[in-house]
Design an enzyme around this catalytic site. Structure first.
Site, PDB file in Angstrom:
ATOM      1  N   ALA A 217      42.187 -12.004  63.433  1.00 60.43           N
ATOM      2  CA  ALA A 217      42.716 -13.099  64.267  1.00 60.43           C
ATOM      3  C   ALA A 217      43.644 -14.043  63.486  1.00 60.43           C
ATOM      4  O   ALA A 217      43.419 -14.266  62.298  1.00 60.43           O
ATOM      5  CB  ALA A 217      41.543 -13.895  64.835  1.00 60.43           C
ATOM      6  N   PRO A 218      44.677 -14.587  64.110  1.00 55.43           N
ATOM      7  CA  PRO A 218      45.073 -14.390  65.514  1.00 55.43           C
ATOM      8  C   PRO A 218      45.850 -13.087  65.767  1.00 55.43           C
ATOM      9  O   PRO A 218      46.138 -12.768  66.908  1.00 55.43           O
ATOM     10  CB  PRO A 218      45.969 -15.602  65.792  1.00 55.43           C
ATOM     11  N   GLY A 219      46.236 -12.364  64.699  1.00 56.26           N
ATOM     12  CA  GLY A 219      46.805 -11.041  64.986  1.00 56.26           C
ATOM     13  C   GLY A 219      48.138 -10.706  64.338  1.00 56.26           C
ATOM     14  O   GLY A 219      48.822  -9.787  64.780  1.00 56.26           O
ATOM     15  N   ASP A 236      37.075  -9.455  64.489  1.00 56.28           N
ATOM     16  CA  ASP A 236      37.094 -10.885  64.143  1.00 56.28           C
ATOM     17  C   ASP A 236      36.320 -11.644  65.214  1.00 56.28           C
ATOM     18  O   ASP A 236      36.424 -11.321  66.399  1.00 56.28           O
ATOM     19  CB  ASP A 236      38.550 -11.415  64.072  1.00 56.28           C
ATOM     20  N   ASP A 256      30.943  -8.735  62.609  1.00 55.75           N
ATOM     21  CA  ASP A 256      31.100  -9.093  61.201  1.00 55.75           C
ATOM     22  C   ASP A 256      31.684  -7.877  60.465  1.00 55.75           C
ATOM     23  O   ASP A 256      31.096  -6.797  60.468  1.00 55.75           O
ATOM     24  CB  ASP A 256      29.718  -9.454  60.632  1.00 55.75           C
ATOM     25  N   ASP A 272      42.430  -8.866  55.694  1.00 60.55           N
ATOM     26  CA  ASP A 272      43.004 -10.142  55.227  1.00 60.55           C
ATOM     27  C   ASP A 272      41.924 -11.227  55.268  1.00 60.55           C
ATOM     28  O   ASP A 272      42.207 -12.385  55.559  1.00 60.55           O
ATOM     29  CB  ASP A 272      44.194 -10.493  56.150  1.00 60.55           C
ATOM     30  N   LYS A 301      41.975 -12.770  47.561  1.00 63.97           N
ATOM     31  CA  LYS A 301      42.317 -14.201  47.452  1.00 63.97           C
ATOM     32  C   LYS A 301      41.909 -14.696  46.068  1.00 63.97           C
ATOM     33  O   LYS A 301      40.834 -14.343  45.570  1.00 63.97           O
ATOM     34  CB  LYS A 301      41.572 -15.008  48.523  1.00 63.97           C
TER      35      LYS A 301
END
Ligand SMILES: C[S@@+](CC[C@H](N)C(=O)[O-])C[C@H]1O[C@@H](n2cnc3c(N)ncnc32)[C@H](O)[C@@H]1O
Length: 354
Positions: A217-219, A236, A256, A272, A301
């Site tokens: 999300a959001p895509g 998501d 999840d 991501d 990250k």
């Protein structure tokens, strides 16, 4: 030449220097690094007189993660006569191989961007002069680079076209697709350009493939997959953009990603999710070892201080687990232009019949 100039995102000079020193040392090229934080570049100075030329000609640029571009170059040319820069540079040109073209570029910093207009006009004036004097040859295998720190301070060097980034400043510029639901979309597009040669796109990023997007999300990433006519399972808890759901190509599961298991394998898995790099690496390993996907692009990250060590450890753990499981793979990682405190990793499983 013994100066190796490395471009990077400002703030990543230490990572860039550390990985280049590691790569050079693994091939018997020894030296030391010079850097200034947030300058957008670092220097590796080799003890061997030809260490930098050897590096750009013999080491594999695609193995570097934090380095956007590299050049074998002369030491800093300081305080050049601003009335006649071209003559001053022409005196040094015979220390470089014949090159196919010239790129004059600044660092990717605020001061650097102010130099962009100067770089463009100097580039066209100097290129014309080099061609006129027969000092450039379109068939040559190297590009000439001038890295401008100001109008009077330059690094002059070269990089092999086949073993360096093809874009000025090592930056791939992409246009934001106007219907995409988030700016993140450019990360996946840039990743595909970096990791998959254009001539292979039909084979690997083609219509009808099945993909799963973990943390979708959001895509923005799902948008890229849909744009390539793939069928996407988006995982998501957050909402997906309605325009994507309307495409009829997206199934949204509010699950999840760390516990979700597919009943059938996918061509692509992208991820991501903002979480600890070790945790995300573990999830990626599970997907690859279980054969749940053939190919993946994912982000790690990096909010921590020891970013280079973290990346090295995660990738080493992933590779060790894949090897132990008998998975043959191709892996590459890059700190992309559209990445901030993160890097992007691409893995393709190469086992026959997969
Ligand atoms: C950086 S955003 C993804 C942005 C997306 N790639 C795009 O282009 O629009 C991270 C997403 O991961 C989701 N996420 C975090 N932990 C998750 C989990 N355990 N399972 C599924 N989604 C998760 C969050 O809800 C968030 O929407």
């Amino acid at each position: 030449m013994n100066h190796l100039l490395l471009y990077c995102r400002p703030g990543f000079e230490k990572e860039c220097a550390a990985e280049v020193r590691d790569l050079c040392e693994s091939q018997g090229i020894f030296g030391y690094c010079k850097l200034e934080e947030n300058s957008g570049y670092a220097l590796f100075v080799s003890h061997q007189p030809n260490g930098a030329s050897q590096a750009v000609e013999q080491l594999d640029f695609s193995r570097l993660i934090f380095v956007r571009q590299w050049l074998a170059c002369l030491p800093l040319i300081d305080d050049i006569d601003s009335d006649d820069r071209i003559s001053a540079l022409l005196q040094l040109i015979d220390q470089l191989p014949i090159c196919s073209e010239l790129i004059v570029e600044p660092a990717d910093t605020t001061e650097g961007r102010e130099l962009q207009r100067f770089c463009n006009s100097f580039s066209s004036a100097f290129s014309q002069r080099l061609r006129k004097q027969g000092l450039m040859d379109r068939r040559a295998v190297n590009r000439m680079h001038i890295f401008a720190l100001s109008g009077t301070r330059f690094y002059l060097g070269y990089a092999p076209e086949q073993n360096s980034a093809p874009w000025p400043m090592g930056i791939m510029r992409l246009k934001f697709p106007k219907n995409a639901p988030s700016r993140s979309t450019l990360k996946l597009e840039e990743a595909w350009h970096w990791f998959i040669p254009q001539q292979d796109w039909d084979r690997y990023i083609s219509s009808g493939k099945r993909a799963v997007d973990l943390g979708a999300a959001p895509g923005g990433w799902t948008w890229q997959l849909v744009n390539q006519n793939m069928f996407v399972t988006a995982i998501d808890n957050g909402p997906m953009a309605e325009s994507l759901m309307d495409s009829g190509q997206v199934t949204h599961l509010t699950e999840d990603a760390f516990t979700y298991q597919p009943y059938k394998s996918f061509d692509w898995m992208v991820c991501d999710i903002v979480d600890k790099p070790t945790k995300v690496t573990g999830l990626m390993t599970r997907w690859l070892v279980n054969g749940w996907c053939r190919e993946t692009v994912f982000n790690l990250k990096l909010p921590m201080k020891q970013r280079y060590m973290e990346v090295k450890n995660c990738l080493a753990a992933l590779e060790a687990d894949l090897q132990e499981a008998g998975v043959k793979y191709h892996l590459a990682a890059k700190h992309l232009y559209h990445d901030r405190e993160e890097i992007t990793v691409h893995v393709r499983v190469m086992n026959p019949g997969f």
